[in-house]
Design a protein around this motif. Structure first.
Motif, PDB file in Angstrom:
ATOM      1  N   HIS A   8      29.928  33.403   3.800  1.00  0.00           N
ATOM      2  CA  HIS A   8      28.892  33.526   4.830  1.00  0.00           C
ATOM      3  C   HIS A   8      29.235  32.677   6.060  1.00  0.00           C
ATOM      4  N   LEU A   9      29.642  31.433   5.839  1.00  0.00           N
ATOM      5  CA  LEU A   9      29.953  30.537   6.957  1.00  0.00           C
ATOM      6  C   LEU A   9      31.150  31.011   7.776  1.00  0.00           C
ATOM      7  N   LEU A  10      32.156  31.562   7.091  1.00  0.00           N
ATOM      8  CA  LEU A  10      33.369  31.992   7.793  1.00  0.00           C
ATOM      9  C   LEU A  10      33.334  33.467   8.203  1.00  0.00           C
ATOM     10  N   LYS A  11      32.242  34.153   7.839  1.00  0.00           N
ATOM     11  CA  LYS A  11      32.086  35.568   8.170  1.00  0.00           C
ATOM     12  C   LYS A  11      33.244  36.404   7.616  1.00  0.00           C
ATOM     13  N   VAL A  12      33.544  36.168   6.333  1.00  0.00           N
ATOM     14  CA  VAL A  12      34.540  36.951   5.605  1.00  0.00           C
ATOM     15  C   VAL A  12      33.882  37.425   4.314  1.00  0.00           C
ATOM     16  N   THR A  13      34.565  38.269   3.573  1.00  0.00           N
ATOM     17  CA  THR A  13      33.986  38.763   2.322  1.00  0.00           C
ATOM     18  C   THR A  13      34.167  37.734   1.202  1.00  0.00           C
ATOM     19  N   GLU A  14      33.299  37.845   0.195  1.00  0.00           N
ATOM     20  CA  GLU A  14      33.435  36.979  -0.979  1.00  0.00           C
ATOM     21  C   GLU A  14      34.753  37.254  -1.679  1.00  0.00           C
ATOM     22  N   ASP A  15      35.178  38.515  -1.698  1.00  0.00           N
ATOM     23  CA  ASP A  15      36.454  38.858  -2.329  1.00  0.00           C
ATOM     24  C   ASP A  15      37.617  38.147  -1.636  1.00  0.00           C
ATOM     25  N   TYR A  16      37.578  38.047  -0.311  1.00  0.00           N
ATOM     26  CA  TYR A  16      38.616  37.336   0.434  1.00  0.00           C
ATOM     27  C   TYR A  16      38.659  35.878  -0.015  1.00  0.00           C
ATOM     28  N   VAL A  17      37.487  35.242  -0.076  1.00  0.00           N
ATOM     29  CA  VAL A  17      37.409  33.837  -0.478  1.00  0.00           C
ATOM     30  C   VAL A  17      37.965  33.670  -1.893  1.00  0.00           C
ATOM     31  N   ARG A  18      37.552  34.535  -2.796  1.00  0.00           N
ATOM     32  CA  ARG A  18      38.026  34.453  -4.184  1.00  0.00           C
ATOM     33  C   ARG A  18      39.539  34.658  -4.268  1.00  0.00           C
ATOM     34  N   ASP A  19      40.058  35.605  -3.482  1.00  0.00           N
ATOM     35  CA  ASP A  19      41.508  35.855  -3.482  1.00  0.00           C
ATOM     36  C   ASP A  19      42.275  34.629  -2.995  1.00  0.00           C
ATOM     37  N   VAL A  20      41.784  33.983  -1.941  1.00  0.00           N
ATOM     38  CA  VAL A  20      42.444  32.785  -1.413  1.00  0.00           C
ATOM     39  C   VAL A  20      42.421  31.666  -2.452  1.00  0.00           C
ATOM     40  N   ILE A  21      41.277  31.475  -3.103  1.00  0.00           N
ATOM     41  CA  ILE A  21      41.150  30.424  -4.109  1.00  0.00           C
ATOM     42  C   ILE A  21      42.102  30.682  -5.282  1.00  0.00           C
ATOM     43  N   HIS A  22      42.110  31.920  -5.781  1.00  0.00           N
ATOM     44  CA  HIS A  22      43.009  32.252  -6.891  1.00  0.00           C
ATOM     45  C   HIS A  22      44.478  32.061  -6.492  1.00  0.00           C
ATOM     46  N   ALA A  23      44.821  32.484  -5.281  1.00  0.00           N
ATOM     47  CA  ALA A  23      46.203  32.347  -4.813  1.00  0.00           C
ATOM     48  C   ALA A  23      46.597  30.875  -4.709  1.00  0.00           C
ATOM     49  N   PHE A  24      45.695  30.038  -4.191  1.00  0.00           N
ATOM     50  CA  PHE A  24      46.001  28.609  -4.085  1.00  0.00           C
ATOM     51  C   PHE A  24      46.150  27.995  -5.474  1.00  0.00           C
ATOM     52  N   ASN A  25      45.299  28.378  -6.394  1.00  0.00           N
ATOM     53  CA  ASN A  25      45.393  27.850  -7.760  1.00  0.00           C
ATOM     54  C   ASN A  25      46.720  28.219  -8.414  1.00  0.00           C
ATOM     55  N   GLU A  26      47.243  29.393  -8.074  1.00  0.00           N
ATOM     56  CA  GLU A  26      48.491  29.864  -8.683  1.00  0.00           C
ATOM     57  C   GLU A  26      49.732  29.354  -7.959  1.00  0.00           C
ATOM     58  N   ARG A  27      49.697  29.349  -6.610  1.00  0.00           N
ATOM     59  CA  ARG A  27      50.912  29.079  -5.840  1.00  0.00           C
ATOM     60  C   ARG A  27      50.862  27.817  -4.991  1.00  0.00           C
ATOM     61  N   GLY A  28      49.726  27.153  -4.953  1.00  0.00           N
ATOM     62  CA  GLY A  28      49.619  25.930  -4.153  1.00  0.00           C
ATOM     63  C   GLY A  28      49.651  26.233  -2.659  1.00  0.00           C
ATOM     64  N   PHE A  29      50.250  25.328  -1.902  1.00  0.00           N
ATOM     65  CA  PHE A  29      50.224  25.432  -0.452  1.00  0.00           C
ATOM     66  C   PHE A  29      50.955  26.655   0.085  1.00  0.00           C
ATOM     67  N   ASP A  30      51.876  27.228  -0.695  1.00  0.00           N
ATOM     68  CA  ASP A  30      52.556  28.462  -0.263  1.00  0.00           C
ATOM     69  C   ASP A  30      51.556  29.587  -0.033  1.00  0.00           C
ATOM     70  N   ALA A  31      50.423  29.538  -0.738  1.00  0.00           N
ATOM     71  CA  ALA A  31      49.408  30.587  -0.618  1.00  0.00           C
ATOM     72  C   ALA A  31      48.709  30.556   0.740  1.00  0.00           C
ATOM     73  N   LEU A  32      48.848  29.467   1.476  1.00  0.00           N
ATOM     74  CA  LEU A  32      48.186  29.384   2.785  1.00  0.00           C
ATOM     75  C   LEU A  32      48.958  30.138   3.864  1.00  0.00           C
ATOM     76  N   ASP A  33      50.247  30.331   3.646  1.00  0.00           N
ATOM     77  CA  ASP A  33      51.070  31.008   4.655  1.00  0.00           C
ATOM     78  C   ASP A  33      50.799  32.508   4.644  1.00  0.00           C
ATOM     79  N   PRO A  34      50.660  33.078   5.851  1.00  0.00           N
ATOM     80  CA  PRO A  34      50.406  34.521   5.946  1.00  0.00           C
ATOM     81  C   PRO A  34      51.596  35.336   5.466  1.00  0.00           C
TER      82      PRO A  34
END
Length: 79
Positions: free
Chosen positions: A53-79
């Motif tokens: 809600h705060l970032l005006k993105v979907t919940e699925d986007y947020v969940r995908d980012v969180i899961h990716a960070f949990n799996e790959r660490g900081f590499d998940a932040l790169d586009p």
């Protein structure tokens, strides 16, 4: 359909938290900036729907980012 179970980023160390904060201040790429903010907010205990809600993105986007960070660490932040 009920609420989806909450998902949070894994425990973030003090050094990782500082690195995330530095990225949110210096990132030139808006995708990397947004992903770092998602991870930082999750590490601070904000639930995915609130972050979305705060970032005006979907919940699925947020969940995908969180899961990716949990799996790959900081590499998940790169586009």
């Amino acid at each position: 359909m009920g609420r989806r179970p909450e998902v949070f980023v894994r425990q973030v160390s003090m050094a990782e938290g500082q690195r995330l904060q530095r990225i949110t201040r210096t990132a030139k790429d808006p995708v990397k900036l947004r992903r770092a903010i998602v991870v930082l907010m999750s590490a601070q205990g904000q639930p995915a729907p609130d972050i979305a809600h705060l970032l005006k993105v979907t919940e699925d986007y947020v969940r995908d980012v969180i899961h990716a960070f949990n799996e790959r660490g900081f590499d998940a932040l790169d586009p």
